[in-house]
Design an enzyme around this catalytic site. Sequence first.
Site, PDB file in Angstrom:
ATOM      1  N   GLU A   1       1.841  23.024   0.953  1.00 40.44           N
ATOM      2  CA  GLU A   1       3.257  22.525   0.689  1.00 40.44           C
ATOM      3  C   GLU A   1       3.796  21.702   1.765  1.00 40.44           C
ATOM      4  OE1 GLU A   1       4.102  23.677  -2.294  1.00 40.44           O
ATOM      5  OE2 GLU A   1       2.184  24.491  -2.443  1.00 40.44           O
TER       6      GLU A   1
ATOM      7  N   PRO B   1       6.644  13.666  -1.069  1.00 43.57           N
ATOM      8  CA  PRO B   1       7.336  13.389  -2.148  1.00 43.57           C
ATOM      9  C   PRO B   1       8.815  13.212  -1.663  1.00 43.57           C
ATOM     10  CG  PRO B   1       6.114  15.282  -2.713  1.00 43.57           C
ATOM     11  CD  PRO B   1       5.753  14.794  -1.166  1.00 43.57           C
TER      12      PRO B   1
ATOM     13  N   ARG C   1      -2.572  -6.367   3.940  1.00 41.17           N
ATOM     14  CA  ARG C   1      -2.845  -7.545   3.346  1.00 41.17           C
ATOM     15  C   ARG C   1      -1.727  -8.618   3.870  1.00 41.17           C
ATOM     16  NH1 ARG C   1       1.001  -8.213  -0.574  1.00 41.17           N
ATOM     17  NH2 ARG C   1      -0.228 -10.124  -1.575  1.00 41.17           N
TER      18      ARG C   1
ATOM     19  N   ASP D   1       6.481 -16.659   2.497  1.00 45.95           N
ATOM     20  CA  ASP D   1       6.601 -17.598   1.429  1.00 45.95           C
ATOM     21  C   ASP D   1       7.269 -16.888  -0.105  1.00 45.95           C
ATOM     22  OD1 ASP D   1       4.893 -20.515   0.107  1.00 45.95           O
ATOM     23  OD2 ASP D   1       6.772 -19.480  -0.542  1.00 45.95           O
TER      24      ASP D   1
HETATM   25  C1  JCQ Z   1       3.742  11.228  -1.384  1.00 47.33           C
HETATM   26  N1  JCQ Z   1       4.653  10.663  -3.334  1.00 47.33           N
HETATM   27  C2  JCQ Z   1       3.987  11.879  -3.569  1.00 47.33           C
HETATM   28  C3  JCQ Z   1       2.804  16.801  -0.983  1.00 47.33           C
HETATM   29  C4  JCQ Z   1       4.015  18.092   0.535  1.00 47.33           C
HETATM   30  C5  JCQ Z   1       4.284  16.702   3.909  1.00 47.33           C
HETATM   31  O1  JCQ Z   1       4.552  17.285   2.629  1.00 47.33           O
HETATM   32  C6  JCQ Z   1       4.128  16.963   1.722  1.00 47.33           C
HETATM   33  C7  JCQ Z   1       3.042  16.194   1.172  1.00 47.33           C
HETATM   34  C8  JCQ Z   1       2.382  15.938   0.067  1.00 47.33           C
HETATM   35  C9  JCQ Z   1       1.717  14.819  -0.339  1.00 47.33           C
HETATM   36  O2  JCQ Z   1       2.264  13.607  -0.390  1.00 47.33           O
HETATM   37  C10 JCQ Z   1       2.665  13.473  -2.051  1.00 47.33           C
HETATM   38  C11 JCQ Z   1       3.587  12.470  -2.273  1.00 47.33           C
HETATM   39  N2  JCQ Z   1       4.442  10.329  -2.063  1.00 47.33           N
HETATM   40  O3  JCQ Z   1       2.579  14.287  -2.812  1.00 47.33           O
HETATM   41  C12 JCQ Z   1       3.619  17.993  -0.673  1.00 47.33           C
END
Ligand code: JCQ
Length: 269
Positions: free
Chosen positions: A115, A88, A157, A172
Amino acid sequence: MRLDVVTIFPEYLEPLNVSLVGKARARGQLDVRIHDLREWAHDKHNTVDDTPYGGGPGMVMKPEPWGEALDEILASGDGEPVIVVPTPSGVPFTQQLAVELSVKPWLVFTPARYEGIDRRVIEEYGDRLDVREVSIGDYVLAGGEAPVLVMVEAVARLLPGVLGNAASHQDDSFAPGAMADLLEGPVYTKPPEWRGRGIPEVLLSGHHGKIARWRRDEAFRRTDRNRPDLIERADPAAFDKHDRAILAALGWSEGDDGRFGRTAEAVEE
Ligand code: JCQ
């Protein structure tokens, strides 16, 4: 294109065996390799996580299994992949980024759980290769596997021959999903009447000019309603006289900065 995914939930990537991506694999257009990160965790419980330095909630993925996994995968191929880390905290995944990734010969996805991954892993590989931390949207998931499915489908895709599109059809600007600066309008198919609801007359008229204009008007209406930020960001040079008339009718006007903004009255509503 070669795609590697390193995960502690290999079964989560099963959807890559079906539909568009599954068919591209069967045709040999995509070489997808799913790896279980725990194969590179060597203690009795195949531990991949530990408590965070500095305290706080949750667990962090340990660097050693990632380092061993990535070293082995990198050594197994020719050249260097782009490493994509779903998080995120990353840069937004957009159609532009999908196009950029679709021309790379090799992508390695590293979906995390808990995390996230110990920062030193991203630094270590970021010093040597192209590492992209990418977000698919402003929400928090339990892991990066679903984002990998999203990104792989968006990229696959676009590969020549995958969607049944000729390579020439690919960039296109008329191709659906071009996502330039407007949303797509509504679409209809048979029957011509369903539950008392008809088809907009113009689509039955056979008048290609009028149809194109109507579709663009509908695209402006939807973009105005659902994604006004796209209109604010758009280059007004892309808007013709009729576009400007539609925008004005929707309450938009060209500002001193040359961009479109909502007129005062429209903002109130
Ligand atoms: C991806 N929008 C949300 C959650 C930490 C690499 O660190 C972390 C990865 C995540 C999983 O990805 C998402 C996400 N794009 O939650 C916390």
